[in-house]
Motif scaffolding. Structure first.
Motif, PDB file in Angstrom:
ATOM      1  N   LEU A   1      -2.405  -0.564   1.147  1.00 30.77           N
ATOM      2  CA  LEU A   1      -2.638  -1.493   0.034  1.00 30.77           C
ATOM      3  C   LEU A   1      -4.126  -1.824  -0.088  1.00 30.77           C
ATOM      4  CD1 LEU A   1       0.439  -3.818   0.551  1.00 30.77           C
ATOM      5  CD2 LEU A   1      -0.048  -2.549  -1.545  1.00 30.77           C
ATOM      6  N   ALA A   2      -4.783  -2.042   1.045  1.00 28.16           N
ATOM      7  CA  ALA A   2      -6.213  -2.376   1.020  1.00 28.16           C
ATOM      8  C   ALA A   2      -7.036  -1.232   0.445  1.00 28.16           C
ATOM      9  CB  ALA A   2      -6.691  -2.723   2.426  1.00 28.16           C
ATOM     10  N   ALA A   3      -6.592  -0.001   0.697  1.00 28.70           N
ATOM     11  CA  ALA A   3      -7.317   1.173   0.213  1.00 28.70           C
ATOM     12  C   ALA A   3      -6.885   1.600  -1.183  1.00 28.70           C
ATOM     13  CB  ALA A   3      -7.123   2.335   1.186  1.00 28.70           C
ATOM     14  N   GLY A   4      -5.912   0.896  -1.767  1.00 28.19           N
ATOM     15  CA  GLY A   4      -5.402   1.271  -3.077  1.00 28.19           C
ATOM     16  C   GLY A   4      -4.588   2.535  -3.062  1.00 28.19           C
ATOM     17  N   GLU A   5      -4.038   2.888  -1.898  1.00 23.97           N
ATOM     18  CA  GLU A   5      -3.308   4.147  -1.744  1.00 23.97           C
ATOM     19  C   GLU A   5      -1.800   3.995  -1.879  1.00 23.97           C
ATOM     20  OE1 GLU A   5      -4.522   5.395   2.099  1.00 23.97           O
ATOM     21  OE2 GLU A   5      -6.526   6.033   1.460  1.00 23.97           O
ATOM     22  N   HIS A   6      -1.318   2.770  -1.895  1.00 23.56           N
ATOM     23  CA  HIS A   6       0.127   2.576  -1.991  1.00 23.56           C
ATOM     24  C   HIS A   6       0.504   2.248  -3.426  1.00 23.56           C
ATOM     25  CE1 HIS A   6       4.191   1.851  -0.752  1.00 23.56           C
ATOM     26  NE2 HIS A   6       4.174   0.644  -1.282  1.00 23.56           N
ATOM     27  N   ARG A   7       1.335   3.097  -4.014  1.00 26.81           N
ATOM     28  CA  ARG A   7       1.757   2.916  -5.405  1.00 26.81           C
ATOM     29  C   ARG A   7       3.228   3.286  -5.545  1.00 26.81           C
ATOM     30  NH1 ARG A   7      -3.120   5.430  -5.403  1.00 26.81           N
ATOM     31  NH2 ARG A   7      -2.193   7.501  -5.613  1.00 26.81           N
ATOM     32  N   LEU A   8       3.882   2.731  -6.535  1.00 24.38           N
ATOM     33  CA  LEU A   8       5.219   3.181  -6.891  1.00 24.38           C
ATOM     34  C   LEU A   8       5.122   4.602  -7.423  1.00 24.38           C
ATOM     35  CD1 LEU A   8       6.530  -0.005  -8.749  1.00 24.38           C
ATOM     36  CD2 LEU A   8       7.052   0.687  -6.405  1.00 24.38           C
ATOM     37  N   ASN A   9       6.142   5.418  -7.156  1.00 25.68           N
ATOM     38  CA  ASN A   9       6.039   6.799  -7.616  1.00 25.68           C
ATOM     39  C   ASN A   9       6.127   6.892  -9.144  1.00 25.68           C
ATOM     40  OD1 ASN A   9       8.758   7.748  -8.628  1.00 25.68           O
ATOM     41  ND2 ASN A   9       9.427   7.200  -6.550  1.00 25.68           N
ATOM     42  N   ALA A  10       5.695   8.020  -9.665  1.00 25.36           N
ATOM     43  CA  ALA A  10       5.544   8.175 -11.116  1.00 25.36           C
ATOM     44  C   ALA A  10       6.862   8.052 -11.864  1.00 25.36           C
ATOM     45  CB  ALA A  10       4.892   9.520 -11.423  1.00 25.36           C
ATOM     46  N   ARG A  11       7.962   8.496 -11.280  1.00 24.44           N
ATOM     47  CA  ARG A  11       9.256   8.388 -11.949  1.00 24.44           C
ATOM     48  C   ARG A  11       9.631   6.921 -12.135  1.00 24.44           C
ATOM     49  NH1 ARG A  11      10.362  13.216 -14.412  1.00 24.44           N
ATOM     50  NH2 ARG A  11      10.420  14.952 -12.925  1.00 24.44           N
ATOM     51  N   ILE A  12       9.434   6.128 -11.085  1.00 18.78           N
ATOM     52  CA  ILE A  12       9.751   4.697 -11.186  1.00 18.78           C
ATOM     53  C   ILE A  12       8.873   4.038 -12.242  1.00 18.78           C
ATOM     54  CG2 ILE A  12       9.662   2.500  -9.955  1.00 18.78           C
ATOM     55  CD1 ILE A  12      10.436   3.991  -7.407  1.00 18.78           C
TER      56      ILE A  12
ATOM     57  N   ASN B   1      12.116  -4.018   2.997  1.00 22.23           N
ATOM     58  CA  ASN B   1      11.342  -3.628   4.163  1.00 22.23           C
ATOM     59  C   ASN B   1      10.251  -4.672   4.422  1.00 22.23           C
ATOM     60  OD1 ASN B   1       9.189  -1.706   5.688  1.00 22.23           O
ATOM     61  ND2 ASN B   1      11.252  -0.895   5.961  1.00 22.23           N
ATOM     62  N   THR B   2       9.016  -4.276   4.656  1.00 19.37           N
ATOM     63  CA  THR B   2       7.956  -5.247   4.933  1.00 19.37           C
ATOM     64  C   THR B   2       7.189  -5.658   3.674  1.00 19.37           C
ATOM     65  OG1 THR B   2       6.529  -3.396   5.597  1.00 19.37           O
ATOM     66  CG2 THR B   2       7.625  -4.622   7.352  1.00 19.37           C
ATOM     67  N   GLY B   3       7.799  -5.431   2.508  1.00 11.78           N
ATOM     68  CA  GLY B   3       7.320  -6.062   1.288  1.00 11.78           C
ATOM     69  C   GLY B   3       6.238  -5.361   0.503  1.00 11.78           C
ATOM     70  N   ALA B   4       5.846  -4.144   0.888  1.00  9.50           N
ATOM     71  CA  ALA B   4       4.748  -3.483   0.173  1.00  9.50           C
ATOM     72  C   ALA B   4       5.092  -3.232  -1.293  1.00  9.50           C
ATOM     73  CB  ALA B   4       4.382  -2.173   0.864  1.00  9.50           C
ATOM     74  N   ASP B   5       6.294  -2.724  -1.563  1.00 10.13           N
ATOM     75  CA  ASP B   5       6.682  -2.477  -2.953  1.00 10.13           C
ATOM     76  C   ASP B   5       6.913  -3.785  -3.704  1.00 10.13           C
ATOM     77  OD1 ASP B   5       6.489   0.201  -2.465  1.00 10.13           O
ATOM     78  OD2 ASP B   5       8.609   0.655  -2.748  1.00 10.13           O
ATOM     79  N   THR B   6       7.359  -4.815  -3.002  1.00  9.03           N
ATOM     80  CA  THR B   6       7.527  -6.130  -3.640  1.00  9.03           C
ATOM     81  C   THR B   6       6.177  -6.635  -4.126  1.00  9.03           C
ATOM     82  OG1 THR B   6       9.081  -6.485  -1.804  1.00  9.03           O
ATOM     83  CG2 THR B   6       8.831  -8.263  -3.403  1.00  9.03           C
TER      84      THR B   6
END
Length: 265
Positions: A26-37, A55-60
């Motif tokens: 998240l800090a690096a801007g590397e975590h994203r929802l996939n394109a289909r979603i 899980n640990t809330g990243a997608d939330t």
């Protein structure tokens, strides 16, 4: 239920590692929802969104950043601890609840515009009728359920042989018994041994019928050759957060999504 208790313990063993991995991403801007979603989600600004099996809330956190008033739910107390920590560090005001999603209506009675769940979720649940009932109870009239997950056709195949282009059924499509494994993790942490977890196969018909049986009208069911992770032999599809086997160009489904709407009764 012993299998649910075992899964709670197994997932809790990964929580600290998952927190560290997703904090960095998240800090690096590397975590994203996939394109289909991203293509299929409605506009979330101002919407109340319930994220099941968070899980640990990243997608939330990503849903909150899209403007949602987000609430996350997870079985593992350790996941919830780290989800709260991660959200606070990211400056997101998100509520997290510790609960088995199958019994969530016993402790939580709010209604939401969207119930969201994705990427490796349904197989950890023994009863999809109860899962769909939870979603229905949590939705406002006109609210939507959105699901993205691995396709059960893909899940029945031997992953190692499939990576070599060999097709062999390892997990029977119509099995009613969960598959027990003493290794868990690998996608956001090193695999951990010694914690038995249980995973259930759910045919596509069971998933669709559970949603319909809960009184949520299906709007669409989409099937895709890509998946959201690389179990071996897959290649990334650009910057979409999706992966595909080089020989799977329209051959078989690896993932699916559905959206359904709660109508007035």
């Amino acid at each position: 239920m012993k299998e649910i208790d075992a899964n709670r313990e197994a997932w809790s063993s990964l929580a600290a590692d998952h927190y560290e991995t997703f904090r960095r991403r998240l800090a690096a801007g590397e975590h994203r929802l996939n394109a289909r979603i991203l293509e299929e989600l409605p506009v979330l600004a101002g919407k109340k969104v319930l994220h099941l099996q968070c899980n640990t809330g990243a997608d939330t956190i990503l849903l909150s950043r899209m403007g949602a008033d987000a609430t996350g739910v997870d079985l593992s107390p350790d996941n919830i601890f780290y989800a709260r920590k991660l959200a606070a560090e990211c400056g997101e005001d998100i509520r997290f609840l510790e609960s088995d999603v199958l019994t969530l209506p016993e402790i939580h009675r709010e209604e939401y515009d969207l119930v969201f769940t994705s990427e490796g979720v349904l197989g950890w649940l023994p009863d999809l009728a109860k899962w769909a009932d939870t979603a229905a109870r949590m939705l406002k009239t006109g609210g939507e359920l959105y699901l993205f997950d691995s396709h059960p056709f893909f899940l029945m195949l031997d992953e190692e042989k499939l990576a070599r282009g060999e097709y062999e059924v390892r997990y029977p499509y119509f099995s009613k018994e969960p598959d027990a494994d003493d290794v868990i993790g690998g996608y956001a942490s090193a695999p951990k041994r010694g914690k038995t977890s249980y995973f259930w196969m759910h045919p596509l018909s069971e998933i669709v019928n559970a949603v319909g049986g809960a009184g949520i009208r299906l709007e669409f069911l989409h099937e895709f050759p890509e998946n959201f992770y690389n179990p071996g032999g897959h290649e990334p599809v650009g910057d979409t957060g999706l992966y595909v086997l080089p020989f799977n160009r329209g051959c078989f489904p690896s993932s699916f999504s559905l959206r359904a709407v709660k109508e007035a009764r």
